[in-house]
Design a protein around this motif. Structure first.
Motif, PDB file in Angstrom:
ATOM      1  N   PRO A  52      27.478  23.688  37.955  1.00 26.86           N
ATOM      2  CA  PRO A  52      27.651  22.872  39.156  1.00 26.86           C
ATOM      3  C   PRO A  52      29.107  22.579  39.488  1.00 26.86           C
ATOM      4  CG  PRO A  52      26.633  21.589  37.391  1.00 26.86           C
ATOM      5  CD  PRO A  52      26.616  23.000  36.957  1.00 26.86           C
ATOM      6  N   ASP A  53      29.971  22.445  38.487  1.00 25.61           N
ATOM      7  CA  ASP A  53      31.391  22.200  38.774  1.00 25.61           C
ATOM      8  C   ASP A  53      32.015  23.398  39.491  1.00 25.61           C
ATOM      9  OD1 ASP A  53      31.090  19.794  37.526  1.00 25.61           O
ATOM     10  OD2 ASP A  53      32.668  20.091  36.042  1.00 25.61           O
ATOM     11  N   ILE A  54      31.745  24.597  38.991  1.00 24.09           N
ATOM     12  CA  ILE A  54      32.305  25.799  39.609  1.00 24.09           C
ATOM     13  C   ILE A  54      31.768  25.983  41.031  1.00 24.09           C
ATOM     14  CG2 ILE A  54      32.268  28.338  39.529  1.00 24.09           C
ATOM     15  CD1 ILE A  54      32.438  28.102  36.458  1.00 24.09           C
ATOM     16  N   LEU A  55      30.463  25.795  41.206  1.00 27.16           N
ATOM     17  CA  LEU A  55      29.867  26.090  42.501  1.00 27.16           C
ATOM     18  C   LEU A  55      30.096  24.986  43.525  1.00 27.16           C
ATOM     19  CD1 LEU A  55      26.638  27.946  41.381  1.00 27.16           C
ATOM     20  CD2 LEU A  55      28.866  28.848  42.028  1.00 27.16           C
ATOM     21  N   LEU A 228      35.022  33.495  45.009  1.00 26.18           N
ATOM     22  CA  LEU A 228      34.722  33.550  43.568  1.00 26.18           C
ATOM     23  C   LEU A 228      35.744  34.416  42.839  1.00 26.18           C
ATOM     24  CD1 LEU A 228      30.835  33.909  43.512  1.00 26.18           C
ATOM     25  CD2 LEU A 228      32.159  32.023  42.523  1.00 26.18           C
ATOM     26  N   SER A 229      36.102  35.555  43.430  1.00 23.75           N
ATOM     27  CA  SER A 229      37.101  36.435  42.831  1.00 23.75           C
ATOM     28  C   SER A 229      38.443  35.721  42.708  1.00 23.75           C
ATOM     29  CB  SER A 229      37.243  37.706  43.665  1.00 23.75           C
ATOM     30  OG  SER A 229      38.227  38.566  43.123  1.00 23.75           O
ATOM     31  N   ASP A 230      38.819  34.993  43.750  1.00 23.48           N
ATOM     32  CA  ASP A 230      40.084  34.245  43.720  1.00 23.48           C
ATOM     33  C   ASP A 230      40.041  33.146  42.658  1.00 23.48           C
ATOM     34  OD1 ASP A 230      41.006  35.818  45.786  1.00 23.48           O
ATOM     35  OD2 ASP A 230      40.649  34.320  47.347  1.00 23.48           O
ATOM     36  N   MET A 231      38.905  32.468  42.531  1.00 22.39           N
ATOM     37  CA  MET A 231      38.762  31.409  41.530  1.00 22.39           C
ATOM     38  C   MET A 231      38.869  31.970  40.115  1.00 22.39           C
ATOM     39  SD  MET A 231      35.658  29.215  43.304  1.00 22.39           S
ATOM     40  CE  MET A 231      35.450  28.073  41.901  1.00 22.39           C
ATOM     41  N   LYS A 232      38.347  33.188  39.926  1.00 25.31           N
ATOM     42  CA  LYS A 232      38.443  33.828  38.614  1.00 25.31           C
ATOM     43  C   LYS A 232      39.884  34.252  38.329  1.00 25.31           C
ATOM     44  CE  LYS A 232      36.873  35.778  34.824  1.00 25.31           C
ATOM     45  NZ  LYS A 232      36.366  34.963  33.689  1.00 25.31           N
ATOM     46  N   SER A 233      40.512  34.936  39.294  1.00 26.94           N
ATOM     47  CA  SER A 233      41.864  35.454  39.067  1.00 26.94           C
ATOM     48  C   SER A 233      42.900  34.340  38.950  1.00 26.94           C
ATOM     49  CB  SER A 233      42.258  36.429  40.181  1.00 26.94           C
ATOM     50  OG  SER A 233      42.252  35.781  41.440  1.00 26.94           O
ATOM     51  N   SER A 234      42.666  33.207  39.620  1.00 24.51           N
ATOM     52  CA  SER A 234      43.610  32.085  39.547  1.00 24.51           C
ATOM     53  C   SER A 234      43.480  31.295  38.246  1.00 24.51           C
ATOM     54  CB  SER A 234      43.394  31.142  40.731  1.00 24.51           C
ATOM     55  OG  SER A 234      42.176  30.422  40.587  1.00 24.51           O
ATOM     56  N   GLY A 235      42.397  31.525  37.516  1.00 26.39           N
ATOM     57  CA  GLY A 235      42.165  30.783  36.273  1.00 26.39           C
ATOM     58  C   GLY A 235      41.313  29.544  36.454  1.00 26.39           C
ATOM     59  N   GLU A 236      40.864  29.251  37.683  1.00 25.47           N
ATOM     60  CA  GLU A 236      40.082  28.032  37.911  1.00 25.47           C
ATOM     61  C   GLU A 236      38.755  28.062  37.164  1.00 25.47           C
ATOM     62  OE1 GLU A 236      38.014  25.374  41.482  1.00 25.47           O
ATOM     63  OE2 GLU A 236      39.261  27.097  42.013  1.00 25.47           O
ATOM     64  N   ILE A 237      38.042  29.192  37.229  1.00 27.50           N
ATOM     65  CA  ILE A 237      36.754  29.281  36.534  1.00 27.50           C
ATOM     66  C   ILE A 237      36.943  29.144  35.026  1.00 27.50           C
ATOM     67  CG2 ILE A 237      34.895  30.895  35.925  1.00 27.50           C
ATOM     68  CD1 ILE A 237      34.885  31.825  38.820  1.00 27.50           C
ATOM     69  N   ASP A 238      37.926  29.838  34.484  1.00 29.34           N
ATOM     70  CA  ASP A 238      38.167  29.766  33.043  1.00 29.34           C
ATOM     71  C   ASP A 238      38.568  28.365  32.609  1.00 29.34           C
ATOM     72  OD1 ASP A 238      37.599  32.413  33.141  1.00 29.34           O
ATOM     73  OD2 ASP A 238      39.613  33.124  32.664  1.00 29.34           O
ATOM     74  N   ALA A 239      39.325  27.658  33.460  1.00 30.89           N
ATOM     75  CA  ALA A 239      39.749  26.296  33.124  1.00 30.89           C
ATOM     76  C   ALA A 239      38.552  25.356  33.052  1.00 30.89           C
ATOM     77  CB  ALA A 239      40.764  25.799  34.148  1.00 30.89           C
ATOM     78  N   ILE A 240      37.589  25.515  33.956  1.00 38.34           N
ATOM     79  CA  ILE A 240      36.391  24.678  33.929  1.00 38.34           C
ATOM     80  C   ILE A 240      35.578  24.975  32.672  1.00 38.34           C
ATOM     81  CG2 ILE A 240      34.173  24.250  35.070  1.00 38.34           C
ATOM     82  CD1 ILE A 240      35.649  24.686  37.754  1.00 38.34           C
ATOM     83  N   ILE A 241      35.430  26.250  32.330  1.00 39.40           N
ATOM     84  CA  ILE A 241      34.694  26.624  31.121  1.00 39.40           C
ATOM     85  C   ILE A 241      35.365  26.042  29.878  1.00 39.40           C
ATOM     86  CG2 ILE A 241      34.058  28.579  29.647  1.00 39.40           C
ATOM     87  CD1 ILE A 241      33.676  30.192  32.259  1.00 39.40           C
ATOM     88  N   GLN A 242      36.674  26.179  29.810  1.00 38.84           N
ATOM     89  CA  GLN A 242      37.381  25.685  28.633  1.00 38.84           C
ATOM     90  C   GLN A 242      37.341  24.166  28.537  1.00 38.84           C
ATOM     91  OE1 GLN A 242      41.063  27.624  27.902  1.00 38.84           O
ATOM     92  NE2 GLN A 242      41.214  26.787  25.852  1.00 38.84           N
TER      93      GLN A 242
END
Length: 258
Positions: A52-55, A228-242
């Motif tokens: 839910p945070d990512i989406l 979504l691609s931009d969020m992945k490449s910018s590190g946003e998705i990984d930051a939420i996971i971590q």
């Protein structure tokens, strides 16, 4: 007079249609079989978690209000097919029968599916060498590595509604082994003392997962996928996971944050 002046003001500012148009939501499927840190569901609504945070961030960036639909695993495919929801995440194309009818993101998540044991069980096992016994599973989930063992009767499914329930039943000695993913295991163990923690006994599968969107002109599918691609490449998705797991999103490695 005031009504007429108000209408003229709306026309003059150029927002007549926008001011009266209802915002179209981005309808997102969430399975009720997930557990934290992927999602926490209270009263039928997700309240926190990685997905839910990512989406929610995605919906904000594409200027659409996020609308989450919590569904059982058995209803997910039909809900997408019949247009009840617009997108689904944390999924592999191999899990979707009519996958060519949708638009897919690139890999966004890395999942490790594990066979885990209760305290006192061996540190490592070979599933095919286990004797006849029940295995904790999630209702509606498929487990390709274990499926032949279920079919020949060597192992028996003991279904629960969610991954959290699988682990709780394992700790309560309802069976000796259960299936979960790395994130759910880490989250569960963080909330129990060392003598109650569950442990990995075998890696069943490792795979990359993404999101898919209905190919519908009413949905800005390409903009959603680009975001979504931009969020992945910018590190946003990984930051939420971590933030939730302390693990690197691509490799599944790393120590949990205290």
């Amino acid at each position: 007079m005031r009504s007429a002046m108000g209408a003229l003001l709306l026309l003059g500012t150029g927002c007549f249609a926008e001011c009266f148009a209802e915002e179209v939501p981005l309808r997102i499927a969430v399975t009720d079989g997930w557990a934290m840190p992927m999602v926490q569901i209270e009263r039928g609504r997700p309240t926190q978690g990685i997905i839910p945070d990512i989406l929610t961030s995605l919906a904000t960036q594409v200027a659409m209000p996020a609308q989450f639909h919590v569904l059982s695993r058995a209803r997910l495919d039909g809900a997408m097919k019949h247009g009840e929801v617009d997108m689904r995440c944390y999924v592999s194309p191999a899990w979707v029968s009519d996958r060519d009818n949708y638009l897919w993101s690139g890999p966004l998540f890395f999942q490790r599916d594990l066979l885990v044991g209760a305290p006192g069980t061996p540190s490592k096992v070979v599933p095919a060498m286990l004797g006849q016994q029940p295995i904790g599973t999630v209702l509606g989930y498929t487990y390709p590595t274990l499926q032949p063992l279920f079919e020949n009767g060597q192992l028996r499914r003991n279904d629960a509604r969610s991954q959290e329930q699988v682990l709780a039943k394992l700790l309560a000695a309802r069976y000796r082994y259960g299936v979960t993913n790395q994130w759910a295991l880490d989250w569960f163990n963080q909330r129990h003392t060392a003598d109650q923690q569950l442990h990995e006994v075998a890696v069943l599968q490792e795979q990359e997962l993404g999101c898919y969107v209905r190919n519908d002109p009413k949905i800005p599918a390409q903009r959603i996928l680009r975001t979504l691609s931009d969020m992945k490449s910018s590190g946003e998705i990984d930051a939420i996971i971590q933030l939730y797991t302390g693990r690197n999103a691509d490799s599944g490695t790393g120590a949990r944050s205290p």
